[in-house]
Structures are given as structure tokens and as C-alpha cells.
Design an enzyme around this catalytic site. Structure first.
Site, PDB file in Angstrom:
ATOM      1  N   ASN A   8      14.711   0.335   0.277  1.00  0.00           N
ATOM      2  CA  ASN A   8      14.538   1.545   0.411  1.00  0.00           C
ATOM      3  C   ASN A   8      15.911   1.974   0.998  1.00  0.00           C
ATOM      4  O   ASN A   8      16.472   1.792   2.066  1.00  0.00           O
ATOM      5  CB  ASN A   8      13.393   1.845   1.625  1.00  0.00           C
ATOM      6  CG  ASN A   8      13.307   3.278   2.357  1.00  0.00           C
ATOM      7  OD1 ASN A   8      13.998   4.265   1.771  1.00  0.00           O
ATOM      8  ND2 ASN A   8      12.722   3.311   3.320  1.00  0.00           N
ATOM      9  N   LYS A  10      16.652   5.046   1.467  1.00  0.00           N
ATOM     10  CA  LYS A  10      16.698   5.983   2.597  1.00  0.00           C
ATOM     11  C   LYS A  10      17.706   7.146   2.146  1.00  0.00           C
ATOM     12  O   LYS A  10      18.092   7.403   1.006  1.00  0.00           O
ATOM     13  CB  LYS A  10      16.976   5.808   4.136  1.00  0.00           C
ATOM     14  CG  LYS A  10      16.080   4.547   4.242  1.00  0.00           C
ATOM     15  CD  LYS A  10      16.145   4.247   5.891  1.00  0.00           C
ATOM     16  CE  LYS A  10      14.989   3.045   6.042  1.00  0.00           C
ATOM     17  NZ  LYS A  10      14.761   2.750   7.304  1.00  0.00           N
ATOM     18  N   HIS A 100       5.960   6.592   5.057  1.00  0.00           N
ATOM     19  CA  HIS A 100       7.134   5.924   5.938  1.00  0.00           C
ATOM     20  C   HIS A 100       7.156   6.510   7.421  1.00  0.00           C
ATOM     21  O   HIS A 100       6.960   7.464   7.477  1.00  0.00           O
ATOM     22  CB  HIS A 100       8.532   5.891   5.370  1.00  0.00           C
ATOM     23  CG  HIS A 100       9.370   5.147   5.750  1.00  0.00           C
ATOM     24  ND1 HIS A 100      10.068   5.386   7.159  1.00  0.00           N
ATOM     25  CD2 HIS A 100       9.989   4.026   5.453  1.00  0.00           C
ATOM     26  CE1 HIS A 100      11.003   4.508   7.257  1.00  0.00           C
ATOM     27  NE2 HIS A 100      10.692   3.206   6.331  1.00  0.00           N
ATOM     28  N   GLU A 181       5.142  -2.105   8.555  1.00  0.00           N
ATOM     29  CA  GLU A 181       6.464  -1.740   8.960  1.00  0.00           C
ATOM     30  C   GLU A 181       6.059  -1.279  10.529  1.00  0.00           C
ATOM     31  O   GLU A 181       5.942  -0.021  10.856  1.00  0.00           O
ATOM     32  CB  GLU A 181       7.146  -0.817   8.464  1.00  0.00           C
ATOM     33  CG  GLU A 181       7.399  -1.029   7.046  1.00  0.00           C
ATOM     34  CD  GLU A 181       8.747  -0.444   6.283  1.00  0.00           C
ATOM     35  OE1 GLU A 181       9.708  -1.038   5.821  1.00  0.00           O
ATOM     36  OE2 GLU A 181       8.419   0.898   6.517  1.00  0.00           O
ATOM     37  N   SER A 225      13.646  -4.706   9.782  1.00  0.00           N
ATOM     38  CA  SER A 225      14.622  -5.398  10.073  1.00  0.00           C
ATOM     39  C   SER A 225      14.798  -7.066   9.208  1.00  0.00           C
ATOM     40  O   SER A 225      15.190  -7.984   9.785  1.00  0.00           O
ATOM     41  CB  SER A 225      14.731  -5.745  11.470  1.00  0.00           C
ATOM     42  OG  SER A 225      15.426  -4.608  12.116  1.00  0.00           O
ATOM     43  N   GLY A 246      15.489  -2.050   4.148  1.00  0.00           N
ATOM     44  CA  GLY A 246      15.992  -0.836   4.442  1.00  0.00           C
ATOM     45  C   GLY A 246      17.778  -1.088   4.491  1.00  0.00           C
ATOM     46  O   GLY A 246      18.111  -1.274   3.390  1.00  0.00           O
ATOM     47  N   GLY A 247      18.025  -1.196   5.461  1.00  0.00           N
ATOM     48  CA  GLY A 247      19.611  -1.656   5.869  1.00  0.00           C
ATOM     49  C   GLY A 247      20.319  -2.491   4.797  1.00  0.00           C
ATOM     50  O   GLY A 247      20.996  -2.330   4.120  1.00  0.00           O
TER      51      GLY A 247
END
Ligand code: PGA
Length: 267
Positions: A8, A10, A100, A181, A225, A246-247
């Protein structure tokens, strides 16, 4: 069983040039060393980069998803700022994230809106990665399962509203993935234990299976995470069918290390 690892992106990266560079880095690595049969990879670029990224990934094993779709219409209309399911599909996406926690928080997305978005997605044959999860306060108050029950209620509502409930259940069985999540784990570096995630996934699977028989084998991914260092732990649990990242998805190497952890564990 095939795992799913989904990036993702974002509201990243800032430029189309950098989005293409990330797509190219994923492509060159997957072509050389990644076993695509054991793990389905998917990325969800921002709406503005969706068409170029999906065109670049077109002949690869990587799928492309949108991060959201319009509530108001599955097609066209006077809805300034929205992108419809039809437009998303035309841009090359075959899936969309929905629900989300950042959409729930910043755009006040509630169950009624999410039922409508799901219906819009299905009219354009898009798969749905439906995100659920509790906040820190809800986790601390031991309300996780109650929160998930309430969020998952979107699914029976959708089934009830369908003209043919049984057909809708069959379609969802092929096109629905749940991503658990916990909001407090997203972007924080804090993660629940694998035992906690496994127990929660078991609850999600049982709940979704209780809605309709075809939903007995739904995939449930963990997100929050996930990184190259902890992916092996999550991948080892039979209850965890993949990851929503994500990150760590913004770096091709760390994303593919996560994918490799799931591919090895589920092979
Ligand atoms: P994170 O985000 O991996 O950066 O925690 C996950 C997500 O929001 O899907």
C-alpha cells in the site's frame, strides 16, 4: 496455499518518475529471483500513478490495486474529486483496498459507505481487500473482537442487499480478502504478537464463514509495521495468509524480502 503480499503505497512517492522507478525495481527483481507461484504480489499506487504503474506491470505477475473508489457511482457522474470503480478498472487495476483505517479516520468512512463501495467494486469485477482493525484504546479495553464484528457486518449487509445472495457469496469467495490491521500498529513499529494475530485471524475466518458457506476459505492478511525483519514470524502462522505492507513497500528490496518470507513459509 498461495500467499498474498500487497504494498500500500499510500500518498507516495511524490513523483511519477519515482513511482515508475519503484515499479521497475520490483519488476527487475521479481523477473530474476522470485517464485511467483507461491506468493501473489500486488501494489496499490496512489490514484494519480495507477495508470502508468499498471501499464508498466501489465505483462508481469504483479497485480495493481487502487487504494479506494468512489461511493457515489460505480461509473461516471458529478462527484468532484472522486474516482469510480469503472475508472479504476480502466486504469488497469483489478483490485481495490477498501475501509483502510486512514480512510475511516480522515474521511469518516462508515459501514453504510463501505457497503456501497463494495457493491460498486463488484459491478466492475474488482477484487476487494477489506481492511479492519481496532484502535489502541479499543485494544486496551479488550474490545478488538467486538470492533471486528461490527466492521465485518458490512459483508452480511452486502449479501442481503444482493439480488441473488448465493451468487454474491460465490463472487465474494473469489474476490474478497480481509486485511486485519490494528490501527495502533500502522506506521508505529509496534506489532501484536503472532499468537494474538493468529487468534484474531481465526476469529475473522470463523465470523466470515458464518455469513455464507462459500466464504469458508477466506484469506486474511496481517498489516501494521510488517518489515523485512519480522515477516518470517508472521509468515510462520498458518492463520496468516499474507501481509498488507505500508512503509516497507516503498523499498523494493524490503518488500520482496517480506514476499519471500511468505513464499517460503507457504510453499
Ligand atoms: P505500515 O502500514 O506497514 O506502514 O504500518 C500498513 C498499512 O497501513 O496498510
Amino acid at each position: 496455499m498461495q500467499a498474498w503480499v500487497i504494498g500500500n503505497w499510500k500518498q507516495n512517492p511524490a513523483t511519477n518518475h519515482d513511482a515508475m522507478a519503484l515499479a521497475d525495481a520490483l519488476l527487475s527483481a521479481t523477473a530474476k529471483e522470485f517464485d511467483k507461484k507461491t506468493c501473489q504480489l500486488m501494489v496499490a499506487p496512489s490514484c494519480i500513478h495507477l495508470a502508468t504503474v499498471s501499464a508498466r506491470l501489465q505483462d508481469s505477475s504483479l497485480l495493481c490495486a487502487a487504494q479506494d473508489i468512489s461511493t457515489h457511482s460505480a461509473s461516471i457522474g458529478a462527484y468532484t474529486g472522486d474516482c469510480s470503480a469503472e475508472q479504476i478498472a480502466d486504469a488497469g487495476a483489478t483490485w481495490t483496498l477498501l475501509g483502510h483505517s486512514e480512510r475511516r479516520q480522515y474521511h469518516k468512512e462508515c459501514n453504510d459507505i463501505l457497503v456501497q463501495k463494495m457493491r460498486n467494486a463488484l459491478t466492475q469485477d474488482l477484487g476487494i481487500v477489506f481492511c479492519v482493525g481496532e484502535t489502541q484504546a479499543q485494544y486496551d479495553a479488550k474490545q478488538t473482537l467486538d470492533v471486528l464484528t461490527e466492521q465485518l457486518a458490512v459483508i452480511p449487509t452486502l449479501l442481503q442487499q444482493a439480488e441473488q445472495t448465493a451468487d454474491c457469496a460465490d463472487i465474494l469467495a473469489k474476490r474478497l480478502i480481509i486485511a486485519y490491521e490494528p490501527v495502533w500498529a500502522i506506521g508505529t513499529g509496534k506489532v501484536p504478537t503472532v499468537a494474538e494475530v493468529s487468534a484474531t485471524h481465526e476469529y475473522i475466518k470463523q465470523t466470515v464463514a458464518s455469513f455464507a458457506a462459500p466464504l469458508a476459505d477466506i484469506n486474511v492478511l496481517y498489516g501494521g509495521s510488517v518489515n523485512a525483519a519480522n515477516a518470517d514470524n508472521f509468515a510462520a502462522s498458518p492463520m496468516i495468509n499474507g501481509a498488507l505492507v505500508g512503509g516497507a513497500a516503498l523499498n523494493a528490496e524490503s518488500f520482496l524480502t517480506i514476499a519471500d518470507a511468505f513464499a517460503r513459509a507457504k510453499a
